[in-house]
Write a protein that holds these residues in place. Structure first.
Motif, PDB file in Angstrom:
ATOM      1  N   ILE A   5       0.842  -1.204   0.000  1.00  0.00           N
ATOM      2  CA  ILE A   5       0.000   0.000   0.000  1.00  0.00           C
ATOM      3  C   ILE A   5       0.875   1.251   0.000  1.00  0.00           C
ATOM      4  CG2 ILE A   5      -1.683   1.320   1.374  1.00  0.00           C
ATOM      5  CD1 ILE A   5      -2.860  -1.442   2.209  1.00  0.00           C
ATOM      6  N   MET A   6       1.980   1.204   0.736  1.00  0.00           N
ATOM      7  CA  MET A   6       2.909   2.341   0.738  1.00  0.00           C
ATOM      8  C   MET A   6       3.527   2.532  -0.646  1.00  0.00           C
ATOM      9  SD  MET A   6       2.987   4.069   3.468  1.00  0.00           S
ATOM     10  CE  MET A   6       4.480   4.983   3.172  1.00  0.00           C
ATOM     11  N   VAL A   7       3.900   1.434  -1.307  1.00  0.00           N
ATOM     12  CA  VAL A   7       4.439   1.514  -2.666  1.00  0.00           C
ATOM     13  C   VAL A   7       3.414   2.198  -3.572  1.00  0.00           C
ATOM     14  CG1 VAL A   7       5.115   0.156  -4.701  1.00  0.00           C
ATOM     15  CG2 VAL A   7       5.992  -0.467  -2.439  1.00  0.00           C
ATOM     16  N   ALA A  21       9.037   4.966  -5.382  1.00  0.00           N
ATOM     17  CA  ALA A  21       8.295   3.804  -4.894  1.00  0.00           C
ATOM     18  C   ALA A  21       9.056   2.495  -5.104  1.00  0.00           C
ATOM     19  CB  ALA A  21       6.927   3.728  -5.569  1.00  0.00           C
ATOM     20  N   ILE A  22       9.686   2.359  -6.256  1.00  0.00           N
ATOM     21  CA  ILE A  22      10.398   1.104  -6.524  1.00  0.00           C
ATOM     22  C   ILE A  22      11.631   0.955  -5.623  1.00  0.00           C
ATOM     23  CG2 ILE A  22      11.731  -0.163  -8.266  1.00  0.00           C
ATOM     24  CD1 ILE A  22       9.524   0.542 -10.248  1.00  0.00           C
ATOM     25  N   PRO A  23      12.479   1.967  -5.486  1.00  0.00           N
ATOM     26  CA  PRO A  23      13.576   1.808  -4.529  1.00  0.00           C
ATOM     27  C   PRO A  23      13.073   1.532  -3.102  1.00  0.00           C
ATOM     28  CG  PRO A  23      14.028   3.645  -5.968  1.00  0.00           C
ATOM     29  CD  PRO A  23      12.621   3.200  -6.266  1.00  0.00           C
ATOM     30  N   TYR A  24      11.991   2.201  -2.703  1.00  0.00           N
ATOM     31  CA  TYR A  24      11.402   1.922  -1.387  1.00  0.00           C
ATOM     32  C   TYR A  24      11.036   0.450  -1.268  1.00  0.00           C
ATOM     33  CZ  TYR A  24       7.854   1.541   2.247  1.00  0.00           C
ATOM     34  OH  TYR A  24       7.139   1.128   3.342  1.00  0.00           O
ATOM     35  N   SER A  25      10.409  -0.090  -2.302  1.00  0.00           N
ATOM     36  CA  SER A  25       9.987  -1.494  -2.254  1.00  0.00           C
ATOM     37  C   SER A  25      11.175  -2.426  -2.098  1.00  0.00           C
ATOM     38  CB  SER A  25       9.194  -1.871  -3.510  1.00  0.00           C
ATOM     39  OG  SER A  25      10.040  -2.017  -4.640  1.00  0.00           O
ATOM     40  N   GLN A  26      12.287  -2.077  -2.719  1.00  0.00           N
ATOM     41  CA  GLN A  26      13.463  -2.943  -2.624  1.00  0.00           C
ATOM     42  C   GLN A  26      14.133  -2.831  -1.267  1.00  0.00           C
ATOM     43  OE1 GLN A  26      13.952  -5.304  -5.210  1.00  0.00           O
ATOM     44  NE2 GLN A  26      11.910  -4.392  -5.204  1.00  0.00           N
ATOM     45  N   VAL A  27      14.116  -1.636  -0.692  1.00  0.00           N
ATOM     46  CA  VAL A  27      14.635  -1.463   0.669  1.00  0.00           C
ATOM     47  C   VAL A  27      13.789  -2.265   1.653  1.00  0.00           C
ATOM     48  CG1 VAL A  27      14.924   0.223   2.538  1.00  0.00           C
ATOM     49  CG2 VAL A  27      15.725   0.762   0.230  1.00  0.00           C
ATOM     50  N   MET A  28      12.486  -2.336   1.402  1.00  0.00           N
ATOM     51  CA  MET A  28      11.571  -3.078   2.271  1.00  0.00           C
ATOM     52  C   MET A  28      11.582  -4.580   1.996  1.00  0.00           C
ATOM     53  SD  MET A  28      10.152  -1.047   4.405  1.00  0.00           S
ATOM     54  CE  MET A  28      11.631  -0.099   4.547  1.00  0.00           C
ATOM     55  N   GLY A  29      12.344  -5.016   0.997  1.00  0.00           N
ATOM     56  CA  GLY A  29      12.469  -6.440   0.712  1.00  0.00           C
ATOM     57  C   GLY A  29      11.293  -7.042  -0.043  1.00  0.00           C
ATOM     58  N   LEU A  30      10.528  -6.228  -0.756  1.00  0.00           N
ATOM     59  CA  LEU A  30       9.386  -6.733  -1.505  1.00  0.00           C
ATOM     60  C   LEU A  30       9.843  -7.289  -2.856  1.00  0.00           C
ATOM     61  CD1 LEU A  30       6.912  -3.793  -0.814  1.00  0.00           C
ATOM     62  CD2 LEU A  30       6.918  -6.046   0.252  1.00  0.00           C
ATOM     63  N   GLU A  34       6.062  -7.652  -8.415  1.00  0.00           N
ATOM     64  CA  GLU A  34       4.816  -7.188  -7.800  1.00  0.00           C
ATOM     65  C   GLU A  34       4.892  -5.695  -7.485  1.00  0.00           C
ATOM     66  OE1 GLU A  34       6.397  -9.969  -6.967  1.00  0.00           O
ATOM     67  OE2 GLU A  34       4.957 -11.595  -6.736  1.00  0.00           O
ATOM     68  N   SER A  35       6.043  -5.253  -6.999  1.00  0.00           N
ATOM     69  CA  SER A  35       6.220  -3.831  -6.685  1.00  0.00           C
ATOM     70  C   SER A  35       6.145  -2.983  -7.941  1.00  0.00           C
ATOM     71  CB  SER A  35       7.574  -3.616  -6.009  1.00  0.00           C
ATOM     72  OG  SER A  35       7.642  -4.354  -4.816  1.00  0.00           O
ATOM     73  N   TYR A  36       6.730  -3.466  -9.027  1.00  0.00           N
ATOM     74  CA  TYR A  36       6.716  -2.778 -10.317  1.00  0.00           C
ATOM     75  C   TYR A  36       5.277  -2.568 -10.783  1.00  0.00           C
ATOM     76  CZ  TYR A  36       7.627  -2.255 -15.402  1.00  0.00           C
ATOM     77  OH  TYR A  36       7.667  -1.832 -16.699  1.00  0.00           O
ATOM     78  N   ILE A  37       4.484  -3.625 -10.732  1.00  0.00           N
ATOM     79  CA  ILE A  37       3.089  -3.553 -11.178  1.00  0.00           C
ATOM     80  C   ILE A  37       2.283  -2.586 -10.310  1.00  0.00           C
ATOM     81  CG2 ILE A  37       0.944  -4.887 -11.399  1.00  0.00           C
ATOM     82  CD1 ILE A  37       2.802  -7.286 -12.210  1.00  0.00           C
ATOM     83  N   ILE A  38       2.443  -2.680  -9.009  1.00  0.00           N
ATOM     84  CA  ILE A  38       1.708  -1.809  -8.089  1.00  0.00           C
ATOM     85  C   ILE A  38       2.129  -0.353  -8.274  1.00  0.00           C
ATOM     86  CG2 ILE A  38       1.431  -1.222  -5.638  1.00  0.00           C
ATOM     87  CD1 ILE A  38       1.511  -4.319  -5.145  1.00  0.00           C
ATOM     88  N   ALA A  39       3.423  -0.118  -8.454  1.00  0.00           N
ATOM     89  CA  ALA A  39       3.919   1.254  -8.645  1.00  0.00           C
ATOM     90  C   ALA A  39       3.406   1.838  -9.961  1.00  0.00           C
ATOM     91  CB  ALA A  39       5.445   1.277  -8.602  1.00  0.00           C
ATOM     92  N   ALA A 138      10.497   4.022 -17.074  1.00  0.00           N
ATOM     93  CA  ALA A 138      11.059   4.499 -15.806  1.00  0.00           C
ATOM     94  C   ALA A 138      11.057   3.375 -14.761  1.00  0.00           C
ATOM     95  CB  ALA A 138      10.273   5.705 -15.285  1.00  0.00           C
ATOM     96  N   GLY A 139      10.000   2.572 -14.770  1.00  0.00           N
ATOM     97  CA  GLY A 139       9.933   1.454 -13.832  1.00  0.00           C
ATOM     98  C   GLY A 139      11.027   0.428 -14.072  1.00  0.00           C
ATOM     99  N   VAL A 140      11.289   0.141 -15.334  1.00  0.00           N
ATOM    100  CA  VAL A 140      12.371  -0.799 -15.664  1.00  0.00           C
ATOM    101  C   VAL A 140      13.717  -0.228 -15.225  1.00  0.00           C
ATOM    102  CG1 VAL A 140      13.641  -1.861 -17.582  1.00  0.00           C
ATOM    103  CG2 VAL A 140      11.149  -1.949 -17.548  1.00  0.00           C
ATOM    104  N   ILE A 141      13.960   1.043 -15.547  1.00  0.00           N
ATOM    105  CA  ILE A 141      15.230   1.681 -15.170  1.00  0.00           C
ATOM    106  C   ILE A 141      15.399   1.683 -13.655  1.00  0.00           C
ATOM    107  CG2 ILE A 141      16.484   3.880 -15.140  1.00  0.00           C
ATOM    108  CD1 ILE A 141      15.260   4.395 -17.957  1.00  0.00           C
ATOM    109  N   MET A 142      14.352   2.084 -12.940  1.00  0.00           N
ATOM    110  CA  MET A 142      14.454   2.144 -11.479  1.00  0.00           C
ATOM    111  C   MET A 142      14.544   0.756 -10.864  1.00  0.00           C
ATOM    112  SD  MET A 142      14.833   5.244 -10.931  1.00  0.00           S
ATOM    113  CE  MET A 142      15.038   5.006  -9.178  1.00  0.00           C
ATOM    114  N   GLY A 143      13.863  -0.216 -11.467  1.00  0.00           N
ATOM    115  CA  GLY A 143      13.969  -1.585 -10.980  1.00  0.00           C
ATOM    116  C   GLY A 143      15.387  -2.110 -11.125  1.00  0.00           C
ATOM    117  N   LEU A 144      15.979  -1.904 -12.293  1.00  0.00           N
ATOM    118  CA  LEU A 144      17.359  -2.342 -12.518  1.00  0.00           C
ATOM    119  C   LEU A 144      18.330  -1.617 -11.582  1.00  0.00           C
ATOM    120  CD1 LEU A 144      17.427  -2.550 -16.421  1.00  0.00           C
ATOM    121  CD2 LEU A 144      17.456  -4.465 -14.805  1.00  0.00           C
ATOM    122  N   ALA A 145      18.132  -0.314 -11.456  1.00  0.00           N
ATOM    123  CA  ALA A 145      19.003   0.454 -10.568  1.00  0.00           C
ATOM    124  C   ALA A 145      18.844   0.010  -9.120  1.00  0.00           C
ATOM    125  CB  ALA A 145      18.696   1.940 -10.703  1.00  0.00           C
TER     126      ALA A 145
END
Length: 158
Positions: A5-7, A21-30, A34-39, A138-145
């Motif tokens: 929900i935070m993502v 949102a995507i970096p947050y999701s990765q810090v939170m271990g999600l 799934e985080s990509y789709i929700i974001a 942007a989601g792909v770039i941020m996900g990879l980063a």
């Protein structure tokens, strides 16, 4: 569930959007997918509303005492960004808008891109499709980063 929900809500915030949102999701271990789709859903949800109503609201409020300065700034930022984009793009405005939204730099993103599209009178369907493509990029770039692929490639190449 609460972290997802935070993502979702982080991705809806102007200027932060999916880029935060995507970096947050990765810090939170999600999980990234799934985080990509929700974001993406969270980032795209305000886009039609921005396109249809933001320009009208900003124009209405531009001469109001308390909010006028901020509303005028938003209009000028959107108009300047749109004119700059149009000058560089010429007939390739769709691709330029997609890249403007998709390359995660400060001041770019779905909110600014949609406002610029609205101020440039780009048709609704083209605007939504270009912004959606940009959000996906942007989601792909941020996900990879976020998972370190770009950082790992950078250390190997340089």
């Amino acid at each position: 569930m609460q972290r997802y929900i935070m993502v979702f809500f982080i991705s809806m915030v102007p200027l932060i959007e999916l880029r935060g949102a995507i970096p947050y999701s990765q810090v939170m271990g999600l999980p990234l997918l799934e985080s990509y789709i929700i974001a993406i859903i969270g980032n795209m949800l305000p886009v039609p509303i921005i396109y249809l109503f933001a320009r009208k609201v900003l124009e209405w409020g531009a001469d109001k005492p308390v909010i006028g300065g901020f509303f005028t700034w938003c209009l000028e930022k959107g108009k300047h960004g749109g004119e700059k984009l149009q000058a560089k793009a010429g007939k390739g405005l769709f691709v330029a808008l997609l890249l403007f939204v998709g390359i995660p730099l400060p001041g770019t993103g779905a909110w600014t891109g949609t406002l610029a599209a609205s101020l440039l009178d780009i048709d609704f369907k083209s605007s939504i499709l270009a912004v959606m493509g940009g959000v996906l990029l942007a989601g792909v770039i941020m996900g990879l980063a976020s998972v370190g692929v770009l950082g790992a490639l950078n250390s190997v190449i340089f």
